[in-house]
Design a protein around this motif. Structure first.
Motif, short mmCIF file in Angstrom:
data_model
loop_
_atom_site.label_atom_id
_atom_site.label_comp_id
_atom_site.label_asym_id
_atom_site.label_seq_id
_atom_site.Cartn_x
_atom_site.Cartn_y
_atom_site.Cartn_z
N GLU A 10 -46.65 27.86 -35.40
CA GLU A 10 -46.11 28.28 -34.11
C GLU A 10 -46.54 27.21 -33.12
O GLU A 10 -47.68 27.17 -32.67
CB GLU A 10 -46.62 29.65 -33.69
N CYS A 11 -45.63 26.35 -32.79
CA CYS A 11 -45.93 25.13 -32.05
C CYS A 11 -44.60 24.63 -31.45
O CYS A 11 -43.54 24.98 -31.99
CB CYS A 11 -46.52 24.08 -33.02
N CYS A 12 -44.52 23.94 -30.38
CA CYS A 12 -45.59 23.25 -29.71
C CYS A 12 -45.46 23.57 -28.24
O CYS A 12 -44.53 23.08 -27.58
CB CYS A 12 -45.51 21.76 -29.96
N GLY A 13 -46.33 24.41 -27.72
CA GLY A 13 -46.26 24.86 -26.35
C GLY A 13 -47.10 24.03 -25.40
O GLY A 13 -47.95 23.25 -25.82
N THR A 14 -46.84 24.22 -24.12
CA THR A 14 -47.56 23.49 -23.08
C THR A 14 -48.26 24.48 -22.14
O THR A 14 -48.00 25.68 -22.17
CB THR A 14 -46.60 22.62 -22.25
N ALA A 15 -49.12 23.94 -21.30
CA ALA A 15 -49.81 24.73 -20.28
C ALA A 15 -49.63 24.07 -18.92
O ALA A 15 -49.38 22.86 -18.82
CB ALA A 15 -51.29 24.87 -20.62
N PHE A 16 -49.78 24.85 -17.88
CA PHE A 16 -49.69 24.36 -16.50
C PHE A 16 -50.78 23.32 -16.25
O PHE A 16 -51.94 23.52 -16.60
CB PHE A 16 -49.84 25.54 -15.54
N VAL A 17 -50.38 22.20 -15.64
CA VAL A 17 -51.36 21.16 -15.27
C VAL A 17 -51.49 21.06 -13.76
O VAL A 17 -52.58 21.12 -13.20
CB VAL A 17 -50.98 19.80 -15.87
N ARG A 18 -50.35 20.89 -13.08
CA ARG A 18 -50.40 20.72 -11.62
C ARG A 18 -48.99 20.85 -11.06
O ARG A 18 -48.00 20.91 -11.80
CB ARG A 18 -50.97 19.36 -11.25
N VAL A 19 -48.92 20.89 -9.72
CA VAL A 19 -47.65 20.76 -9.01
C VAL A 19 -47.69 19.46 -8.23
O VAL A 19 -48.62 19.20 -7.47
CB VAL A 19 -47.41 21.95 -8.06
N GLY A 20 -46.69 18.62 -8.45
CA GLY A 20 -46.57 17.36 -7.72
C GLY A 20 -45.32 17.41 -6.86
O GLY A 20 -44.20 17.43 -7.39
N PRO A 21 -45.47 17.45 -5.56
CA PRO A 21 -44.29 17.60 -4.69
C PRO A 21 -43.25 16.51 -4.93
O PRO A 21 -43.58 15.34 -5.11
CB PRO A 21 -44.88 17.49 -3.28
N THR A 22 -41.99 16.91 -4.94
CA THR A 22 -40.87 15.98 -5.07
C THR A 22 -40.16 15.88 -3.73
O THR A 22 -40.66 16.39 -2.71
CB THR A 22 -39.89 16.46 -6.16
N GLN A 23 -39.00 15.26 -3.70
CA GLN A 23 -38.23 15.17 -2.46
C GLN A 23 -37.18 16.27 -2.34
O GLN A 23 -36.36 16.24 -1.43
CB GLN A 23 -37.57 13.78 -2.38
N ARG A 24 -37.25 17.23 -3.22
CA ARG A 24 -36.39 18.39 -3.10
C ARG A 24 -36.83 19.21 -1.89
O ARG A 24 -37.99 19.13 -1.45
CB ARG A 24 -36.53 19.23 -4.38
N ALA A 25 -35.93 20.00 -1.35
CA ALA A 25 -36.29 20.88 -0.23
C ALA A 25 -37.49 21.72 -0.62
O ALA A 25 -37.60 22.20 -1.76
CB ALA A 25 -35.11 21.75 0.16
N LEU A 26 -38.43 21.92 0.32
CA LEU A 26 -39.67 22.61 -0.01
C LEU A 26 -39.43 24.00 -0.57
O LEU A 26 -40.14 24.45 -1.48
CB LEU A 26 -40.55 22.70 1.25
N ASN A 27 -38.40 24.70 -0.07
CA ASN A 27 -38.14 26.05 -0.56
C ASN A 27 -37.50 26.06 -1.94
O ASN A 27 -37.20 27.13 -2.47
CB ASN A 27 -37.29 26.84 0.43
N ARG A 28 -37.25 24.86 -2.50
CA ARG A 28 -36.71 24.79 -3.86
C ARG A 28 -37.70 24.14 -4.82
O ARG A 28 -37.32 23.71 -5.91
CB ARG A 28 -35.39 24.02 -3.86
N GLN A 29 -38.95 24.10 -4.42
CA GLN A 29 -39.98 23.57 -5.31
C GLN A 29 -40.79 24.71 -5.92
O GLN A 29 -40.67 25.87 -5.53
CB GLN A 29 -40.85 22.57 -4.56
N TYR A 30 -41.61 24.36 -6.89
CA TYR A 30 -42.18 25.33 -7.83
C TYR A 30 -42.84 26.52 -7.16
O TYR A 30 -42.50 27.68 -7.46
CB TYR A 30 -43.18 24.61 -8.74
#
Length: 842
Positions: free
Chosen positions: A279-299
């Motif tokens: 049962e592989c291969c999953g990931t885990a949360f590392v960080r949020v890095g802001p992009t240039q998308r509108a702020l209300n459309r970020q993670y």
């Protein structure tokens, strides 16, 4: 009715049974494995090499780097040789782990299919894998070429040694080996009976069992069979499913028959099978890095709205510290991998030379299931791209060895077929995750059914044919000076098909996403913003000529200097995972094919033995220039076009490598290897932008790109980025490995032997994990240290081990979530592990 897969425990029981049987057989009189190996070497080495094989003057390492047996120090090639016992002692039981022993080898994987194997920073484009290009690092097992990296991710089974050849090897090694080759040699059948059995147990429920037996069936036929099974609990805990994931669950078998009708002819039939079903291969949360998308459309804003819109939903990441080893991904996971094949090798001594034929068939069956949004939200509810590969190869070569002239000439033919059936489906949270928020209850954002169940189904196949004529000559101008030219004439043809069919949650087929079809239709516009139908049928062929010239000079009996120039090519590629889109949401057909790489390689080296051959010191300097470098680029979107191939104008990799080994006596040995690698995009002006420069409204088409507002929500984004001068992904500038072992005489259980203590470790400086280097995907450097202590005697070895002894926290790889939402996910490296191993030879 679906059959249940055997558990890892059951597999371990099978292997333990095999070991018990082998131990029972061990009552038969037999020579020790080491004695048989020494006898085999004595039979095949020239007399001069036998004379030099004095334990008081260091080890003689025999390699086949130039398609003939010779000592490693006589080969004018940068080469790392890793013995089978070193592989076992250090726990590096597959290709992925080899980089801990060979500093200039980089192996990165998010699952078996998406595995990059590079030497000196080049070889396979880092990132999501496409079938439409060739790997630059050739992987060979007993002379059989493995065309896909994924098809070589099996556990090592009954391996004698691994040779890592650095630099272009195209005039002797298979298809387009522009970066180097990994030459794996397994233990061969013997006419003296011998066997071995090994059992390891450790924390994380680690279990590994291996067994091999070899001996005569008649006076002309010998056989060898080996089996191995490995299981281990996962290293990430999924709070959604309440179980550990990213486990190990491997089983491998290999059998060989050797027929030797006379001293001049040997025929070896080999077959192998490997199965991985974790049962592989999953990931885990590392960080949020802001992009240039509108702020209300970020993670973070998206997750907050999902919580508000779903009372009781209460979605939150179980931890924002990846080293807590917690995840909550909700899609099913699977990394089913079946690899196997058969080969027939015929060696016939004809006069002064040897004629060798290798006929092989191999298969690879890949059955994955992934969570493509890297979250516990149901954005991508289903993602899988199962593939089936068959490959056939035929090689015929002739080796001649004379007093002043040695040469190899050969023919190589190859045929491959890969079929893939992919599915990616959006989930109930997709609309609020991917679309612009709106307070209008009738807006597509507030209608989950608009994207829920939206499915992209892709069918693709690749047909690849290749043929080559190659040769290399070594001519001794003087007893000390040798000139070695080589040439390879290569033809490749590739034909592909990629068809993507998009259906809505109600089953309606979307036939077009052109502006004329989506105009005034908000629902269709939203759906086409995620998946678009495509059909491409690329076909391309190419001839190329590779050549090299090596000059080597015996400065002294134990000092060899050499210089090499190589002109090499990696053949044309095709994009097999779909194409990027133009401004009208249509596939860019010009991206169907990718230009061949053109490689100019320069290398100088010095190989020395010191202190009466008790010490070895080798030094290499290199520079590799690649025009039209085949790079994987990432469009940042959902769908099967997650990454595609494009040409970077020029890439340069240059550096220095040093290898040192010393054996002061039978009581102490040590080694230290180091590499400095400076690998850069020298010119790549139209690369995709990293996440911090993506997601916003595009800057004007004719304006100079503005890179001044990285990570500023709402800022306009460049249409493409100039990353000239940036480091290649996956490459650490500094890398080191080291090890030492000491022993003292001792007696245990009436057996005379040695108590020994060993240490080994490796260090890698920081590197970037995105095709266009990002400030969010820089992976910190790390150093790992391993210890072992044990007792060995004739035919017996027992030791305890601890790996990553200081429990160093490190990242294996980082991934940018699709959609430019700023989420960065990753896979942490193994924590401290410990256990014990017992081995028997008889």
């Amino acid at each position: 009715m679906t059959a249940k897969r055997p558990s890892a425990c059951r597999r371990a029981q099978v292997s333990l049974l095999a070991i018990s049987l082998l131990l029972a057989i061990g009552a038969t009189p037999a020579a020790a494995e080491q004695a048989s190996a020494a006898k085999a070497v004595d039979e095949e080495l020239p007399a001069t090499a036998q004379i030099d094989d004095d334990v008081n003057r260091g080890d003689i390492i025999i390699v086949t780097a130039r398609r003939r047996q010779e000592t490693a120090q006589e080969v004018p090639v940068a080469i790392s040789v890793i013995r089978g016992d070193s592989i076992e002692a250090t726990g590096n039981f597959n290709v992925v782990k080899l980089q801990q022993l060979a500093p200039t080898l980089q192996v990165y994987t998010t699952n078996p299919r998406n595995t990059s194997v590079n030497i000196r920073g080049i070889g396979v484009p880092f990132g999501l894998t496409s079938d439409g290009f060739e790997q630059g690092v050739g992987i060979y097992v007993d002379d059989v070429y493995n065309s896909r990296v994924a098809a070589a991710t099996f556990d090592f089974l009954d391996v004698d040694q691994v040779e890592v050849l650095r630099g272009p090897q195209g005039t002797l090694y298979g298809k387009n080996t522009t970066a180097g080759a990994i030459n794996i040699t397994t233990n061969q059948p013997t006419f003296d009976f011998e066997g071995r059995a090994e059992l390891s147990v450790g924390n994380l429920n680690y279990r590994q069992a291996k067994a091999a037996v070899s001996g005569p069936l008649t006076d002309r036929i010998a056989a060898r069979i080996a089996i191995a099974a490995t299981s281990r609990r996962g290293t990430l805990f999924n709070t959604r499913t309440d179980r550990w994931i990213n486990e190990q669950d491997n089983l491998g078998l290999r059998g060989q028959l050797l027929f030797r009708p006379n001293d001049d002819l040997s025929i070896t039939l080999a077959a192998d099978y490997s199965q991985q079903d974790p049962e592989c291969c999953g990931t885990a949360f590392v960080r949020v890095g802001p992009t240039q998308r509108a702020l209300n459309r970020q993670y973070d804003a998206i997750i907050a709205r999902l919580q508000a819109a779903n009372p009781g939903y209460n979605y939150t990441v179980p931890s924002r510290n990846i080293y807590d080893r917690l995840t909550d991904i909700d899609a099913s996971l699977k990394a089913g991998n079946k690899i196997g094949g058969a080969s027939l090798r015929v060696k016939w001594d004809v006069g002064p030379g040897t004629l060798t034929s290798i006929t092989a068939w191999r298969f690879w069956d890949w059955k994955p299931e992934n969570d493509r949004d890297f979250t516990g939200a149901s954005v991508v509810a289903r993602s899988q791209n199962p593939s089936q590969q068959d490959q056939y190869s035929q090689e015929l070569r002739y080796n001649y060895e004379g007093d002043r002239v040695d040469f190899v000439v050969g023919l190589f033919g190859f045929r491959q077929r890969i079929d893939t059936q992919g599915t990616e489906q959006q989930g109930i949270d997709a609309a609020r995750y991917s679309l612009a928020p709106s307070t209008d209850p009738n807006n597509v954002y507030n209608r989950p059914e608009v994207l829920n169940g939206l499915t992209a189904s892709n069918t693709q196949f690749l047909k690849a044919d290749s043929a080559a004529l190659y040769g290399q000559v070594s001519y001794k101008l003087t007893p000390a000076l040798t000139i070695q030219p080589g040439i390879r004439i290569n033809y490749d043809k590739k034909q592909g098909l990629y068809r993507r069919v998009v259906t809505t949650g109600s089953g309606q087929v979307i036939t077009s996403c052109a502006p004329s079809a989506t105009a005034g239709n908000a629902v269709l516009t939203a759906q086409c913003g995620v998946y678009q139908p495509q059909l491409t049928e690329p076909s391309v062929s190419d001839w190329n000529v590779s050549y090299d010239l090596n000059l080597n000079y015996k400065v002294a009996p134990d000092m060899l200097a050499y210089a090499t120039y190589a002109k090499s090519f990696k053949t044309v590629g095709i994009n097999q995972n779909g194409l990027p889109l133009d401004t009208n949401n249509q596939p860019v057909l010009s991206a169907s094919t990718v230009k061949p790489e053109s490689v100019d390689h320069f290398e100088i080296g010095l190989k020395t033995q010191l202190l009466n051959r008790l010490a070895t010191f080798n030094l290499t300097a290199f520079r590799t220039e690649i025009k039209n470098f085949q790079a994987t680029v990432n469009g940042g979107q959902f769908g099967t076009v997650r990454g595609y191939l494009a040409n970077a104008d020029k890439v340069v990799s240059q550096g220095i490598e040093a290898d040192f080994k010393i054996r002061t006596s039978d009581r102490f040995t040590a080694y230290a290897n180091g590499a400095y690698t400076d690998a850069k995009y020298q010119r790549f002006t139209n690369a995709p932008c990293p996440p911090e420069l993506s997601g916003g409204t595009f800057q004007p088409a004719n304006a100079a790109p503005d890179y001044s507002q990285p990570g500023i929500p709402g800022a306009p984004s460049p249409r493409q980025c100039d990353i000239s001068g940036a480091d290649l992904p996956g490459v650490s500038r500094w890398a080191f490995s080291y090890g030492a072992e000491t022993n003292i005489p001792a007696t245990l259980l009436a057996k005379e032997g040695q108590i020994y203590l060993g240490v080994d470790g490796n260090y890698r400086s920081h590197w970037n994990s995105n095709a266009s280097p990002s400030i969010y995907t820089d992976v910190k450097g790390y150093a790992l240290t391993n210890f072992r202590i044990g007792f060995r005697a004739d035919g017996f070895d027992i030791f305890g081990w601890v790996r990553n002894a200081f429990d160093v926290e490190y990242i294996e790889t980082l991934q940018v979530a699709p959609g430019n939402v700023g989420l960065i996910a990753g896979q942490p490296g193994d924590p401290r592990t410990w256990g014990g191993t017992v081995k028997f030879n008889f």
